[in-house]
Design a protein around this motif. Structure first.
Motif, PDB file in Angstrom:
ATOM      1  N   THR A   1      19.304  51.478  68.062  1.00  0.00           N
ATOM      2  CA  THR A   1      20.017  50.679  69.051  1.00  0.00           C
ATOM      3  C   THR A   1      19.556  49.242  68.913  1.00  0.00           C
ATOM      4  O   THR A   1      18.358  48.964  68.868  1.00  0.00           O
ATOM      5  N   SER A   2      20.509  48.313  68.806  1.00  0.00           N
ATOM      6  CA  SER A   2      20.132  46.935  68.543  1.00  0.00           C
ATOM      7  C   SER A   2      20.643  46.002  69.636  1.00  0.00           C
ATOM      8  O   SER A   2      21.764  46.151  70.118  1.00  0.00           O
ATOM      9  N   GLY A   3      19.791  45.050  70.016  1.00  0.00           N
ATOM     10  CA  GLY A   3      20.208  44.040  70.982  1.00  0.00           C
ATOM     11  C   GLY A   3      20.622  42.744  70.302  1.00  0.00           C
ATOM     12  O   GLY A   3      20.865  41.749  70.953  1.00  0.00           O
ATOM     13  N   PHE A   4      20.660  42.768  68.957  1.00  0.00           N
ATOM     14  CA  PHE A   4      20.926  41.530  68.220  1.00  0.00           C
ATOM     15  C   PHE A   4      22.396  41.123  68.257  1.00  0.00           C
ATOM     16  O   PHE A   4      22.743  40.008  67.920  1.00  0.00           O
ATOM     17  N   PHE A   5      23.277  42.058  68.646  1.00  0.00           N
ATOM     18  CA  PHE A   5      24.704  41.773  68.462  1.00  0.00           C
ATOM     19  C   PHE A   5      25.449  41.487  69.758  1.00  0.00           C
ATOM     20  O   PHE A   5      26.641  41.302  69.752  1.00  0.00           O
ATOM     21  N   THR A   6      24.732  41.481  70.872  1.00  0.00           N
ATOM     22  CA  THR A   6      25.404  41.137  72.123  1.00  0.00           C
ATOM     23  C   THR A   6      24.724  39.911  72.726  1.00  0.00           C
ATOM     24  O   THR A   6      23.525  39.696  72.529  1.00  0.00           O
ATOM     25  N   ALA A   7      25.523  39.133  73.458  1.00  0.00           N
ATOM     26  CA  ALA A   7      24.975  37.932  74.073  1.00  0.00           C
ATOM     27  C   ALA A   7      23.873  38.299  75.062  1.00  0.00           C
ATOM     28  O   ALA A   7      22.805  37.682  75.080  1.00  0.00           O
ATOM     29  N   SER A   8      24.097  39.306  75.870  1.00  0.00           N
ATOM     30  CA  SER A   8      23.086  39.666  76.863  1.00  0.00           C
ATOM     31  C   SER A   8      21.835  40.219  76.176  1.00  0.00           C
ATOM     32  O   SER A   8      20.716  40.000  76.633  1.00  0.00           O
ATOM     33  N   GLY A   9      22.036  40.925  75.043  1.00  0.00           N
ATOM     34  CA  GLY A   9      20.890  41.446  74.315  1.00  0.00           C
ATOM     35  C   GLY A   9      20.033  40.321  73.761  1.00  0.00           C
ATOM     36  O   GLY A   9      18.804  40.348  73.844  1.00  0.00           O
ATOM     37  N   LEU A  10      20.673  39.295  73.213  1.00  0.00           N
ATOM     38  CA  LEU A  10      19.932  38.161  72.652  1.00  0.00           C
ATOM     39  C   LEU A  10      19.236  37.376  73.762  1.00  0.00           C
ATOM     40  O   LEU A  10      18.077  36.965  73.621  1.00  0.00           O
ATOM     41  N   LYS A  11      19.964  37.169  74.883  1.00  0.00           N
ATOM     42  CA  LYS A  11      19.356  36.429  75.987  1.00  0.00           C
ATOM     43  C   LYS A  11      18.126  37.165  76.523  1.00  0.00           C
ATOM     44  O   LYS A  11      17.113  36.556  76.834  1.00  0.00           O
ATOM     45  N   ALA A  12      18.243  38.484  76.575  1.00  0.00           N
ATOM     46  CA  ALA A  12      17.137  39.289  77.108  1.00  0.00           C
ATOM     47  C   ALA A  12      15.922  39.228  76.186  1.00  0.00           C
ATOM     48  O   ALA A  12      14.789  39.428  76.627  1.00  0.00           O
ATOM     49  N   LEU A  13      16.156  38.941  74.902  1.00  0.00           N
ATOM     50  CA  LEU A  13      15.039  38.914  73.949  1.00  0.00           C
ATOM     51  C   LEU A  13      14.160  37.672  74.108  1.00  0.00           C
ATOM     52  O   LEU A  13      12.976  37.698  73.795  1.00  0.00           O
ATOM     53  N   ILE A  14      14.753  36.570  74.565  1.00  0.00           N
ATOM     54  CA  ILE A  14      14.067  35.278  74.492  1.00  0.00           C
ATOM     55  C   ILE A  14      12.722  35.273  75.224  1.00  0.00           C
ATOM     56  O   ILE A  14      11.670  35.014  74.616  1.00  0.00           O
ATOM     57  N   LEU A  15      12.750  35.569  76.519  1.00  0.00           N
ATOM     58  CA  LEU A  15      11.500  35.469  77.285  1.00  0.00           C
ATOM     59  C   LEU A  15      10.419  36.438  76.796  1.00  0.00           C
ATOM     60  O   LEU A  15       9.287  36.011  76.566  1.00  0.00           O
ATOM     61  N   PRO A  16      10.754  37.729  76.612  1.00  0.00           N
ATOM     62  CA  PRO A  16       9.686  38.621  76.136  1.00  0.00           C
ATOM     63  C   PRO A  16       9.159  38.206  74.766  1.00  0.00           C
ATOM     64  O   PRO A  16       7.951  38.297  74.523  1.00  0.00           O
ATOM     65  N   ALA A  17      10.053  37.737  73.873  1.00  0.00           N
ATOM     66  CA  ALA A  17       9.594  37.371  72.531  1.00  0.00           C
ATOM     67  C   ALA A  17       8.637  36.184  72.603  1.00  0.00           C
ATOM     68  O   ALA A  17       7.612  36.157  71.919  1.00  0.00           O
ATOM     69  N   ILE A  18       8.961  35.202  73.443  1.00  0.00           N
ATOM     70  CA  ILE A  18       8.062  34.050  73.577  1.00  0.00           C
ATOM     71  C   ILE A  18       6.726  34.492  74.169  1.00  0.00           C
ATOM     72  O   ILE A  18       5.655  34.132  73.683  1.00  0.00           O
TER      73      ILE A  18
END
Lengths: 325, 327
Positions: B176-193
């Motif tokens: 399951t990938s979050g890379f292909f949806t806008a909400s998935g990408l937005k959700a990645l930003i804070l945890p990744a930082i």
């Protein structure tokens, strides 16, 4: 002084190192010229300012060191005040450089071919394939056996002497008119030193490249140089044809320097030496910098700094010759 | 080269066997599973039967061998909490953690190297001093605090980014990938930082100090004397020479990013393995804990192997070399 129009002219060069307490003057009012194809030896003890003079010419003084006064002219055009980028174009293309330690002069992560091609491509409008051809012929010219195989080797696969040959190939890769060689043989075995000096001499002669050969080794100078500049405490002590500097030195410092070189067939038990040591940059005496150690010192030497006076075939910064030698 | 790889692989297998032993011991030392499953009031006969059924009456080494064979196939039994195969749970959670770790690692590497190079080349400038001061904060602040601060600013006060979860995901096979949806990408930003900040500052400081050292070397001075352009000198010659230590640290830190995703995943309720592990610890869900331990160890071992191979790619001096320096 040679009569041909000088290729390089250094006039009243002054290199300073500003420190927190005071400004140290490492090169003080040094002037000389190098004619096309001429080999000028620059000798002096460690700290005499000879390497700094070389670095100032190629514009690579390390901060906070800076040229505080004077000028450097290449074929009549001032180069010491050029913008960074223009000076970069001159380096390698018109003035090459060779440094002391061949073991550390080459980037360990690139093959010697990559480094040669990179240098050629930076300066000359050629294609990559031509640059490689050129790299091969340069390696052959500096005496690397089997250049076709060796060109793809890394620096650590070469011995010290071979690496210095590669460094020389890099220095002449874009056919500069002048090579500043800063102690090119000091880090090498004695047997290798002779080879490197022979190579430098041959290249300078074949290509008509002028060489500023910085060294503390008078043997190297005697063998290679056309003229010699003797530096002491950041100043020029004496400059003249190599034969006269060696056989008839005028400046008391040069005289002492020559007497301190061991000669074959000389039966003396002890070498002559100059009493004392060169002053630090923080404590250069007033007047002539050499006066505390000079056997012929008189009152004027401690008061006023001498300029270069004609002294026989050479020119010496010594009051003994103020009346025209 | 081949001998080197084989030797490293053998070492990797030894490490995995040792970790497996520790994971295996979990089953025996974190409470008696028979008591755990049957409760305090079971009869001795029931216990004996259960012990035999689970194979716990066999000698230690036989049990360990069975465990290793099954673990190698990814079988760690049933989760005690969810009564589902651990394998399935892990597969569900793995993509979330790997994607988060990947983005965090990429962020740490790209921003870390860029800032490191900048602060080394512009040593005296005030921007460099600001970056260094910020990096000091990054090193000193604990991860959970950074996560909470980021949530406070960007999710609560500004409302730009989501404060928890993975957003919408797209299924590609079992992944399951979050890379292909806008909400998935937005959700990645804070945890990744949050996850990558510490590593980023570490890499920045490392690159800076290595760069400063390399810039003082003779070959850099000689490269300048050859008239090479600044960018060729800085990036072609200087940066490449800083890469060996940077690769080492980055490799180790990538393992750390995956392992320490636990805290970030907890803060952001990220549905990854770390969260699964924390829940398992709370519940003494030994099979899940054992599987997590083995999997994390496997990541470390693989990363170390890759790092060793990268050394070879970067530094020719390490390559086995039959040419002897000729005189």
């Amino acid at each position: 002084m040679s009569t041909a129009a000088p290729l390089l002219e250094v006039r009243n060069l002054r290199v300073e190192f500003p420190t927190r307490r005071r400004t140290l003057v490492a090169v003080d009012d040094v002037s000389f010229g190098i004619a096309p194809g001429e080999v000028l030896g620059v000798v002096g003890e460690s700290g005499a300012g000879k390497s700094l003079t070389g670095m100032a010419i190629i514009g690579l003084l390390e901060p906070p060191g800076r040229i505080a006064a004077g000028e450097v002219r290449l074929e009549g055009r001032r180069i010491d005040n050029l913008p960074r980028e223009e000076l970069r174009r001159i380096r390698g293309r018109r003035i090459g450089a060779i440094f002391q330690d061949p073991l550390t002069s080459l980037n360990p992560l690139y093959t010697i071919g990559e480094q040669l091609v990179e240098t050629v491509l930076t300066h000359l409008p050629v294609r990559a394939a031509e640059a490689r051809e050129r790299a091969l012929s340069l390696l052959a010219e500096v005496g690397i056996p089997a250049p076709e195989q060796r060109i793809d080797h890394y620096p650590h696969q070469f011995s010290g002497g071979m690496r210095q040959r590669v460094v020389i190939a890099l220095a002449i890769a874009a056919e500069p008119q002048l090579v500043v060689a800063d102690e090119p043989t000091t880090a090498l075995d004695v047997s290798i030193q002779a080879q490197i000096i022979t190579l430098l001499k041959r290249l300078a002669r074949d290509r008509g490249t002028a060489v500023m050969l910085i060294t503390h080794d008078m043997g190297v100078i005697a063998e290679t140089a056309d003229r010699v500049a003797v530096m002491y405490a950041g100043r020029l002590a004496e400059i003249g044809p190599v034969r006269d500097i060696i056989h008839q030195p005028r400046h008391p410092y040069t005289v002492g320097l020559m007497h301190s070189i061991p000669r074959v067939g000389n039966q003396r038990d002890r070498l002559a030496q100059i009493e004392g040591s060169m002053p630090r940059l923080t404590a250069i005496p007033a007047g002539c910098a050499f006066n505390p150690r000079c056997p012929q010192r008189f009152a004027r030497c401690t008061e006023t700094r001498p300029e270069l006076f004609a002294a026989g075939a050479t020119r010496a910064a010594c009051w003994l010759f103020s009346d025209g030698g | 080269m081949l001998a080197f790889v084989i030797r490293r692989l053998a070492q990797a297998v030894m490490v995995m066997l040792a970790v497996g032993l520790i994971a295996f011991s979990l089953f025996r030392f974190v409470g008696d599973p028979v008591v755990f499953m049957l409760g305090q009031d079971a009869t001795p006969e029931d216990r004996t039967r259960m012990t035999q059924m689970l194979g716990l009456d066999q000698p230690f080494y036989v049990q360990y061998a069975n465990f290793v064979v099954r673990a190698a196939q990814g079988e760690f039994g049933l989760s005690l909490r969810q009564i589902r195969p651990v394998k399935t749970l892990i597969i569900e959670r793995l993509p979330a953690t790997l994607e988060l770790s990947f983005v965090a690692g990429l962020f740490a590497l790209v921003v870390g190297i860029a800032l490191g190079v900048y602060t080394a080349l512009r040593r005296g400038s005030w921007i460099s001093h600001v970056f260094l001061a910020v990096s000091l904060i990054g090193v000193s602040l604990p991860t959970f605090l950074i996560g909470i601060l980021l949530i406070l600013v960007f999710a609560v006060l500004l409302g730009w980014l989501p404060s928890f979860g993975r957003g919408d995901t797209v299924a590609i096979g079992w992944w399951t990938s979050g890379f292909f949806t806008a909400s998935g990408l937005k959700a990645l930003i804070l945890p990744a930082i949050t996850l990558g900040l510490f590593q980023m500052t570490l890499i920045q400081r490392l690159v800076r100090s290595e760069m400063l050292e390399v810039l003082r070397t003779d070959y850099i001075k000689f490269a300048r004397a050859r008239g090479l352009t600044d960018s060729a000198v800085h990036f072609g010659h200087a940066l490449k020479n800083t890469l060996v230590p940077v690769i080492t640290i980055t490799g180790l830190q990538l393992g750390a990013i995956i392992a320490f995703a636990i805290i970030t995943e907890t803060v952001f309720q990220w549905p990854g393995m770390g969260l699964l592990f924390i829940q398992a610890v709370n519940f003494a869900d030994v099979p899940v804990m054992a599987a997590y331990l083995c999997l994390t160890a496997l990541f470390f071992v693989i990363i170390n192997l890759v790092v060793d191979l990268l050394y070879y790619a970067v530094d020719p001096r390490l390559r086995i070399d039959r040419t002897i320096a000729a005189h």
